[in-house]
Design an enzyme around this catalytic site. Structure first.
Site, PDB file in Angstrom:
ATOM      1  N   HIS A  60      -8.655  -6.712  -1.006  1.00 51.26           N
ATOM      2  CA  HIS A  60      -8.405  -7.590  -2.154  1.00 51.26           C
ATOM      3  C   HIS A  60      -7.641  -8.858  -1.765  1.00 51.26           C
ATOM      4  O   HIS A  60      -6.828  -9.366  -2.551  1.00 51.26           O
ATOM      5  CB  HIS A  60      -7.662  -6.830  -3.259  1.00 51.26           C
ATOM      6  CG  HIS A  60      -8.306  -5.528  -3.619  1.00 51.26           C
ATOM      7  ND1 HIS A  60      -9.533  -5.455  -4.247  1.00 51.26           N
ATOM      8  CD2 HIS A  60      -7.923  -4.239  -3.394  1.00 51.26           C
ATOM      9  CE1 HIS A  60      -9.865  -4.184  -4.418  1.00 51.26           C
ATOM     10  NE2 HIS A  60      -8.910  -3.436  -3.899  1.00 51.26           N
ATOM     11  N   CYS A  61      -7.902  -9.360  -0.572  1.00 51.88           N
ATOM     12  CA  CYS A  61      -7.203 -10.558  -0.072  1.00 51.88           C
ATOM     13  C   CYS A  61      -5.694 -10.368  -0.159  1.00 51.88           C
ATOM     14  O   CYS A  61      -4.960 -11.291  -0.532  1.00 51.88           O
ATOM     15  CB  CYS A  61      -7.640 -11.809  -0.822  1.00 51.88           C
ATOM     16  SG  CYS A  61      -9.365 -12.253  -0.539  1.00 51.88           S
ATOM     17  N   ALA A  62      -5.236  -9.169   0.177  1.00 44.24           N
ATOM     18  CA  ALA A  62      -3.805  -8.857   0.131  1.00 44.24           C
ATOM     19  C   ALA A  62      -3.463  -7.889   1.259  1.00 44.24           C
ATOM     20  O   ALA A  62      -2.925  -6.802   1.029  1.00 44.24           O
ATOM     21  CB  ALA A  62      -3.430  -8.268  -1.225  1.00 44.24           C
TER      22      ALA A  62
END
Length: 406
Positions: free
Chosen positions: A363-365
């Site tokens: 999740h781009c995290a």
């Protein structure tokens, strides 16, 4: 106005389709929301009967297109309660808005030995631009750590500030955990130390009203496509005094006052000096329609419906064996989870077979994933068009996957 999820769903054509022979349950709006017919029709109508290049055109189509574009800027300023429409810059999305601030304000105000504060829950879009800026100028990136429950260790925040802190860049709502950060408290503390504050509002503006004047943030940025609008368009809000001081970060047409080969170039005034080139006028028109749509429904009505749906979902998910939920009990928009030791991709694939769309991955995290020591998570998003029946289908699907995979 009474909120009716059935009436809302009727406005979204895609929600009537089937996936794998089953009705679509679209639980991925945090990645990108579906579009109502009002948005689709507004953009299509502009391209059919109203399209022209904006700015400086003396003919009717150009003048009308320019007026429509600037009216959307005004509508967006009212949507977030900015003091003036001229505090808003059209950008491609949240990512570009943050990069604009890093490359314009950041290059002019952050020096070697300075520091910038972010948090461990940030999306990569609110990490990487600051890493790049710090690497360019020799500044330090400081991080507010997470608690296991998905909140930030706010007690550490005062220790991170000093006289060299130039910026606090913080998400309004985590795109993974749904945590809503206490912005007023954080912004007040930052200003007491002379630092500016940028807020990533990509996961907030669709869930409840946002008032940038009440927050007193210096920068606020969000994307249209998560707000039921088109892709490729977003809003960057900057306090007027700051915006007027910032240099342009891209050069080209529309952002100049004069160009001379012998005497150089002078810039037009903000916000237009940050909008080089031909703008995404169709996307802007669609964004205006999206803002009008959610405003007519009432963000307070949307918030009440979504919070009731979230409480229901969290209570029903307690019945799924071996399900690990990430994030606080009080959250907005998203539920991140893993099922036993099964990889998120496998769980997501099974759910897709059942007609249920969820997001899987980091999740781009990645720093957040590292904190929880997992490579990936599943994430179900709850939007204003989702229903209790769709939550039941998610729960039943997860129970079925648990029985199949053990």
């Amino acid at each position: 106005m009474t909120f009716s999820v059935d009436k809302v769903r009727a406005d979204f054509p895609v929600l009537s389709r089937e996936v794998n022979g089953l009705p679509l349950a679209y639980l991925d709006s945090a990645a990108s929301a579906q579009k109502p017919s009002q948005v689709i029709d507004a953009e299509a109508e502009f391209y059919r009967h109203g399209y022209a290049a904006v700015h400086r055109g003396i003919h009717t189509l150009s003048a009308q297109a320019t007026e429509k574009m600037e009216n959307v800027r005004k509508r967006a300023s009212l949507f977030i309660n900015a003091r003036s429409a001229e505090e808003l810059v059209f950008v491609r999305g949240t990512t570009e808005g943050i990069n604009l601030v890093a490359n314009s304000w950041g290059n002019s105000n952050v020096r070697a030995g300075d520091n910038i504060i972010i948090s461990q829950m940030e999306h990569h879009a609110n990490i990487v631009p600051w890493q790049m800026l710090c690497a360019r100028v020799g500044a330090e990136l400081r991080v507010i750590p997470l608690n296991p429950d998905g909140t930030l260790q706010l007690e550490t925040l005062p220790t991170l500030f000093d006289e060299k802190t130039r910026l606090l860049a913080i998400t309004h709502v985590s795109n993974v955990l749904g945590t809503e950060n206490p912005l007023v408290e954080m912004i007040t503390l930052a200003h007491q130390h002379g630092a500016k504050v940028l807020v990533d509002g990509a996961q907030a503006v669709m869930h409840h009203p946002v008032d940038v004047q009440a927050l007193d943030c210096d920068f606020y940025v969000f994307s249209g496509h998560k707000l039921y609008g088109p892709t490729g368009i977003g809003i960057l809000y900057v306090k007027e005094a700051l915006l007027q001081e910032m240099p342009p970060w891209e050069g080209g047409g529309s952002m100049i006052a004069t160009v001379s080969l012998s005497e150089g170039t002078t810039w037009t005034k903000a916000p237009w000096r940050f909008e080089a080139g031909t703008p995404n006028t169709g996307g802007i028109i669609g964004l205006g329609a999206a803002l009008e749509y959610v405003s007519a429904l009432g963000l307070n009505n949307i918030a009440e419906y979504e919070q009731n749906l979230m409480h229901y979902a969290l209570s029903q998910l307690e019945s799924v064996p071996d399900l690990t939920l990430y994030g606080p009990q009080n959250r907005l928009g998203v539920i991140a989870f893993n099922l036993g030791k099964h990889h998120a991709y496998d769980v997501g694939s099974f759910l897709d077979n059942y007609g249920i769309a969820v997001r899987t991955g980091h999740h781009c995290a990645m720093p957040l994933m590292a904190y929880y020591n997992v490579p990936a998570m599943c994430r179900a998003s709850l939007a204003m068009y989702n229903t209790h029946e769709e939550v039941d289908r998610l729960v039943t699907g997860l129970q079925r996957i648990h029985r199949l995979l053990g």
